[in-house]
Structures are given as structure tokens and as C-alpha cells.
Motif scaffolding. Structure first.
Motif, PDB file in Angstrom:
ATOM      1  N   ALA A 204       0.650  -1.302  -0.063  1.00  0.00           N
ATOM      2  CA  ALA A 204       0.112   0.023   0.133  1.00  0.00           C
ATOM      3  C   ALA A 204       1.001   1.334  -0.127  1.00  0.00           C
ATOM      4  N   LEU A 205       0.391   2.568  -0.544  1.00  0.00           N
ATOM      5  CA  LEU A 205       0.802   3.761  -0.433  1.00  0.00           C
ATOM      6  C   LEU A 205      -0.185   4.405   0.251  1.00  0.00           C
ATOM      7  N   ILE A 206       0.239   5.213   1.529  1.00  0.00           N
ATOM      8  CA  ILE A 206      -0.943   6.086   2.100  1.00  0.00           C
ATOM      9  C   ILE A 206      -0.458   7.326   2.176  1.00  0.00           C
ATOM     10  N   VAL A 207      -1.432   8.437   1.885  1.00  0.00           N
ATOM     11  CA  VAL A 207      -0.862   9.621   1.608  1.00  0.00           C
ATOM     12  C   VAL A 207      -2.042  10.662   2.209  1.00  0.00           C
ATOM     13  N   GLU A 208      -1.662  11.459   2.837  1.00  0.00           N
ATOM     14  CA  GLU A 208      -2.675  12.509   3.077  1.00  0.00           C
ATOM     15  C   GLU A 208      -2.760  13.674   1.887  1.00  0.00           C
ATOM     16  N   PRO A 209      -4.032  13.400   1.193  1.00  0.00           N
ATOM     17  CA  PRO A 209      -4.034  14.080  -0.079  1.00  0.00           C
ATOM     18  C   PRO A 209      -3.789  15.630  -0.033  1.00  0.00           C
ATOM     19  N   VAL A 210      -4.100  16.325   0.989  1.00  0.00           N
ATOM     20  CA  VAL A 210      -3.457  17.721   1.261  1.00  0.00           C
ATOM     21  C   VAL A 210      -2.576  17.512   2.945  1.00  0.00           C
ATOM     22  N   ALA A 211      -1.598  17.538   2.783  1.00  0.00           N
ATOM     23  CA  ALA A 211      -0.741  17.308   3.859  1.00  0.00           C
ATOM     24  C   ALA A 211      -1.243  18.324   5.125  1.00  0.00           C
ATOM     25  N   GLY A 212      -1.497  17.840   6.156  1.00  0.00           N
ATOM     26  CA  GLY A 212      -1.874  18.669   7.280  1.00  0.00           C
ATOM     27  C   GLY A 212      -1.323  18.593   8.570  1.00  0.00           C
ATOM     28  N   ASN A 213      -0.179  17.474   8.627  1.00  0.00           N
ATOM     29  CA  ASN A 213       0.403  17.186   9.828  1.00  0.00           C
ATOM     30  C   ASN A 213       1.753  17.663   9.950  1.00  0.00           C
ATOM     31  N   MET A 214       2.253  18.372   8.852  1.00  0.00           N
ATOM     32  CA  MET A 214       3.547  19.120   8.820  1.00  0.00           C
ATOM     33  C   MET A 214       3.354  20.493   8.590  1.00  0.00           C
ATOM     34  N   GLY A 215       2.070  20.655   9.006  1.00  0.00           N
ATOM     35  CA  GLY A 215       1.553  22.332   8.765  1.00  0.00           C
ATOM     36  C   GLY A 215       0.910  21.907   7.200  1.00  0.00           C
ATOM     37  N   VAL A 216       0.099  22.795   6.730  1.00  0.00           N
ATOM     38  CA  VAL A 216      -0.499  22.386   5.511  1.00  0.00           C
ATOM     39  C   VAL A 216       0.450  22.538   4.330  1.00  0.00           C
ATOM     40  N   ALA A 217       0.523  21.408   3.559  1.00  0.00           N
ATOM     41  CA  ALA A 217       1.408  21.251   2.291  1.00  0.00           C
ATOM     42  C   ALA A 217       0.462  20.810   1.096  1.00  0.00           C
ATOM     43  N   PRO A 218      -0.117  21.581   0.324  1.00  0.00           N
ATOM     44  CA  PRO A 218      -0.883  21.095  -0.778  1.00  0.00           C
ATOM     45  C   PRO A 218      -0.277  20.175  -1.770  1.00  0.00           C
ATOM     46  N   PRO A 219      -1.105  19.325  -2.345  1.00  0.00           N
ATOM     47  CA  PRO A 219      -0.308  18.478  -3.427  1.00  0.00           C
ATOM     48  C   PRO A 219       0.129  19.248  -4.706  1.00  0.00           C
ATOM     49  N   GLN A 220       1.340  19.108  -5.149  1.00  0.00           N
ATOM     50  CA  GLN A 220       1.699  19.851  -6.240  1.00  0.00           C
ATOM     51  C   GLN A 220       0.700  19.262  -7.515  1.00  0.00           C
ATOM     52  N   PRO A 221       0.480  20.233  -8.450  1.00  0.00           N
ATOM     53  CA  PRO A 221      -0.119  19.584  -9.795  1.00  0.00           C
ATOM     54  C   PRO A 221       0.451  18.127 -10.372  1.00  0.00           C
ATOM     55  N   GLY A 222      -0.394  17.331 -10.686  1.00  0.00           N
ATOM     56  CA  GLY A 222       0.185  16.034 -11.001  1.00  0.00           C
ATOM     57  C   GLY A 222       0.537  14.945  -9.955  1.00  0.00           C
ATOM     58  N   PHE A 223       0.832  15.498  -8.708  1.00  0.00           N
ATOM     59  CA  PHE A 223       1.136  14.716  -7.582  1.00  0.00           C
ATOM     60  C   PHE A 223       0.436  13.470  -7.403  1.00  0.00           C
TER      61      PHE A 223
END
Ligand code: PLP
Length: 428
Positions: A204-223
Motif C-alpha cells: 500500500a501507499l498511504i498519503v494525506e492528499p493535502v498534507a496537514g500534519n507538517m503544517g498545510v502542504a498542498p499536493p503539487q499539480p500531478g502529484f
């Protein structure tokens, strides 16, 4: 400080003699911002009130669930009604069926869903299912993403552990931690490399689709689409951890916002409206492997608890009105423009990341795309800002590596007061 907040001080001293660090969850201890925590006795709308009677405009929102604000009348009424009818039966109830219907309608990739009691449980169960379905053991996650405190996820695991400078956690057997590959967020090349290194081994690959737990980091286009493509090619189960983003960045979560379909989704926080609810779900062929329809075991005495489910349903019902997310977007965008305008006019090296009503003001010039970028933040400057805002009556998350949450209870005057407080604090 003890003179200023005698009740909080007294209670926290008692707490420290009774509980490790005086808290039931580490980030509540405020260690990283150099203060003892205020104990909260009450919340109403956008405000919380501490044991010494001070009011604060609250951007913690219980770490995300309270998108309607504190003690929303419809949520309170639903909880009271459910509690009066009996708090738990250990048998199925109509409310669970209704919450499952709401979740599967809002998030179309949830062909089947299972309710649990926390986000941790949701993530841990989704991973077990992915391992069972693939017959593989390894997991890919991203540095600074948090997926609850199950052993497999406590590797480079975001805010709580990050804030305390603990890389993983003692007590996690190296045999377990060694199965987890933690890679830089927003880095598809790193994912391709890991998948090539372990052919046929990654479940499996698990991801926060918008990272919130490093502070907010949006997914870059295409990520996110890139992750989908890599997982498809390698037979890896793609898990979106939408415990924060679900019903936060929009009715259908981040997967609707970015139009990428995971195989499994984890939910929590908002779907319980401030009571303990989590959920995981996704492809029918996968979910049918869960007991009792299949052999993969997962259970819970209080799963789908009727009182918690009532709070969740009342919360989602209030959000279902199409205007809710427009209003959140409008208000959050206004606060963003005030804060970034302030930084620009003062020449301050700040970087504000925002997706909908979740945002982080990083004390670095940025950009912040991943944990390494987030760690460039000036933590002393953040601490001064946190303390200054608190003194102005604004309660921010007590860590640089967390999201602020705007709720429907934050009025325009509340946001104006917040911007005015920031102006004062950043000038000082
Ligand atoms: C909060 C959180 C969790 C864990 O949820 P708990 O209810 O605290 O166990 C998992 N994933 C993400 C992205 C979270 O923010």
C-alpha cells in the motif's frame, strides 16, 4: 504565568501528577511553545473559555472536527436525544446505516464503508486490508504525514512526534518499522525509485492528499494522479488518509477536489462532529474481505456508537447545504489575503499555505512543499507569534507543524479581530 492563570496552573500541576506529561495526547502539553497549557472548560461557536475565565477565538477546532464551531445547537440536540435513548447497545442501530449512507453518497469511491472509533483505527485497518488483499508487507508513506499512532505509521510521522524531535518511537519493533518506507511529500521520483527497489513487495501507499500534519502542504499539480498511475502499474493499493481533509476541503473530500480516485479512504474528525468516529472504506472487492463477509479481522465494542454517530450525522447535515463550503472558502481566503498582505508590507519571511478552510502560516519564506521545507521555519519566531496571539485572545494550534481550521462559526468580525491581532503581534 502561575499568577496570571492560577486555575489552569493548579489543574495542570494535578494533571502532571496523574497522567504522563499531564495530558492524554502529547500535543496538548504545549511543550514546543514554552508555556503550560490552558485548561478549557467550555466552547461556544468560534470561542473557547479557559479555567480562569478567559475567552479565545479558537483555530484549533479540536484539531479539525469542529467545522461548525463549538456546541452547535443541532449537534448538541442530536447528542442529547441519542444519549437519552441509550448510549450503546453492541448491536446495529439505524443511525449507523444513515451515516454510512451519507458517507458513501458524499464520497463515491466508498462502495462499502466500516465505522470505527478513531482515525488511528481507520488507517491501521485499511493497511491490514491492503496487506491481506495483496499478500505483500511493505508500506510507502510520506515524511511528515501522520496516520495515527499504529506501529507501522510511526516513522517520520508528522506534528506530534516532529514537534518533540522524536524520529519514530521506541517500542516499535525494527522489524515492523523496517517495512515502512517514508519518502519526501510531493516527490514522484522518490516513489518510482522505491517501487523499483522493492518489486512486488509493496502492499500500500498511504498519503494525506493535502498534507496537514507538517503544517498545510498542498499536493503539487500531478502529484496525486502520479501516485494513482504508479500504484496502478505496480498493483499497489492507494490509500487516501482523508481524516482531516474529508468534509473539510469540500463535501467529497480532497479526492473530489483533485479528481483522483483512491482504492481505500480513511475518515475521522469531522464525520464524528467532535465525538469519536472514524471510518474506512473503498472498493467493494477489497472491503468484502473484511469480517464477517471475509477473513480479515477488525472489530470494535463501541464502533458506530449511537451518540457519536448522531453528532456526525448532525454535522454532515449542516454541511450538506451547498453554501457551507463557499462561505468557508470566502472567509479563509480573506484571512489569507490579510496575513500575506501583512507579511509583504512588513517584508517578513512568511509563507502561507491554504486549501479551503485549512491553512498554516510558516515562519519561512517558503515555498513549503514538504517536510524539509517546513522544517526551515523559524520556530522561535513561531513561538513568539503563538504567545503573542494567545495574549490577544487568539488560540492557534500550539505547533508550527499544524493546520489552523476556520469554522462556519467564525464571523467576519472574528476574522477581522484575528487579522488585527496578527498585525499587532507581528509589529512587536
Ligand atoms: C488526526 C489524524 C489521524 C488520527 O486520528 P485519531 O482520531 O487521532 O486517531 C490520522 N490521519 C490524519 C491525517 C490525521 O490528521
Amino acid at each position: 504565568m502561575s499568577a496570571e492563570f492560577p486555575q489552569s496552573q493548579r489543574l495542570f500541576e494535578q494533571a502532571r501528577s496523574l497522567m504522563p506529561g499531564g495530558v492524554n495526547s502529547p500535543v496538548r502539553a504545549w511543550q514546543s511553545v514554552g508555556l503550560n497549557p490552558r485548561l478549557i472548560v467550555r466552547g461556544q461557536g468560534a470561542r473557547v473559555y479557559d479555567a480562569d475565565g478567559c475567552a479565545y477565538l479558537d483555530y484549533l477546532a479540536s484539531w479539525g472536527p469542529l467545522i461548525l464551531g463549538h456546541a452547535h445547537p443541532e449537534v448538541v440536540a442530536a447528542v442529547q436525544e441519542a444519549a437519552a435513548a441509550g448510549t450503546s447497545f453492541g448491536a446495529s442501530t439505524p443511525g449507523e446505516v444513515e451515516l454510512a449512507r451519507l458517507l458513501t453518497q458524499a464520497v463515491p469511491t466508498l462502495e462499502l464503508v466500516r465505522l470505527v472509533t478513531s482515525g488511528t483505527e481507520a488507517c491501521m485497518s485499511a493497511l491490514r486490508l491492503a496487506r491481506a488483499a495483496t499478500g505483500r508487507s511493505r508500506l510507502i508513506k510520506f515524511d511528515g504525514c501522520y496516520h495515527g499512532h499504529a506501529d507501522s505509521f510511526l516513522v517520520a510521522a508528522g506534528s506530534g512526534v516532529l514537534t518533540q524531535g522524536i524520529p519514530g518511537s521506541p517500542g516499535v519493533p525494527p522489524e515492523i518499522a523496517g517495512l515502512t518506507l517514508s519518502l519526501p511529500y510531493n516527490d514522484l521520483e522518490a516513489v518510482r525509485g522505491a517501487v523499483q527497489r522493492y518489486p512486488g513487495e509493496i502492499a500500500a501507499l498511504i498519503v494525506e492528499p493535502v498534507a496537514g500534519n507538517m503544517g498545510v502542504a498542498p499536493p503539487q499539480p500531478g502529484f496525486l494522479q502520479g501516485l494513482r498511475d504508479i500504484c496502478d502499474a505496480a498493483g499497489i493499493i492507494l490509500i487516501f488518509d482523508e481524516v482531516i481533509t474529508g468534509f473539510r476541503v469540500g463535501w467529497g473530500g480532497a479526492q473530489a477536489l483533485y479528481a483522483v480516485r483512491p482504492d481505500l479512504t480513511c475518515l475521522g474528525k469531522i464525520i464524528g462532529g467532535g465525538l469519536p468516529v472514524g471510518a474506512y472504506g473503498g472498493r467493494r472487492d477489497l472491503m468484502e474481505r473484511m469480517a464477517p463477509s471475509g477473513p480479515v479481522y477488525q472489530a470494535g465494542t463501541l464502533s458506530g456508537n449511537p451518540v457519536a454517530v448522531a453528532a456526525g450525522r448532525a454535522t454532515l447535515a449542516a454541511l450538506q447545504d451547498g453554501k457551507a463550503y463557499n462561505l468557508l472558502e470566502e472567509r479563509a481566503a480573506w484571512l489569507e489575503s490579510e496575513l500575506t498582505g501583512l507579511a509583504r508590507s512588513r517584508g517578513l519571511p512568511l509563507c502561507l499555505n491554504r486549501v479551503g478552510s485549512m491553512l498554516t502560516l510558516f515562519f519561512t519564506a517558503g515555498p513549503v512543499h514538504n517536510l524539509e521545507d517546513a522544517k526551515k521555519s523559524d520556530l522561535a519566531a513561531f513561538t513568539r507569534f503563538f504567545q503573542g496571539m494567545l495574549a490577544q485572545g487568539v488560540y492557534l494550534p500550539p505547533s508550527q507543524f499544524e493546520a489552523w481550521f476556520i469554522s462556519l462559526a467564525h464571523t467576519e468580525p472574528d476574522l477581522e479581530a484575528t487579522a488585527a491581532a496578527a498585525r499587532k503581534v507581528l509589529a512587536g
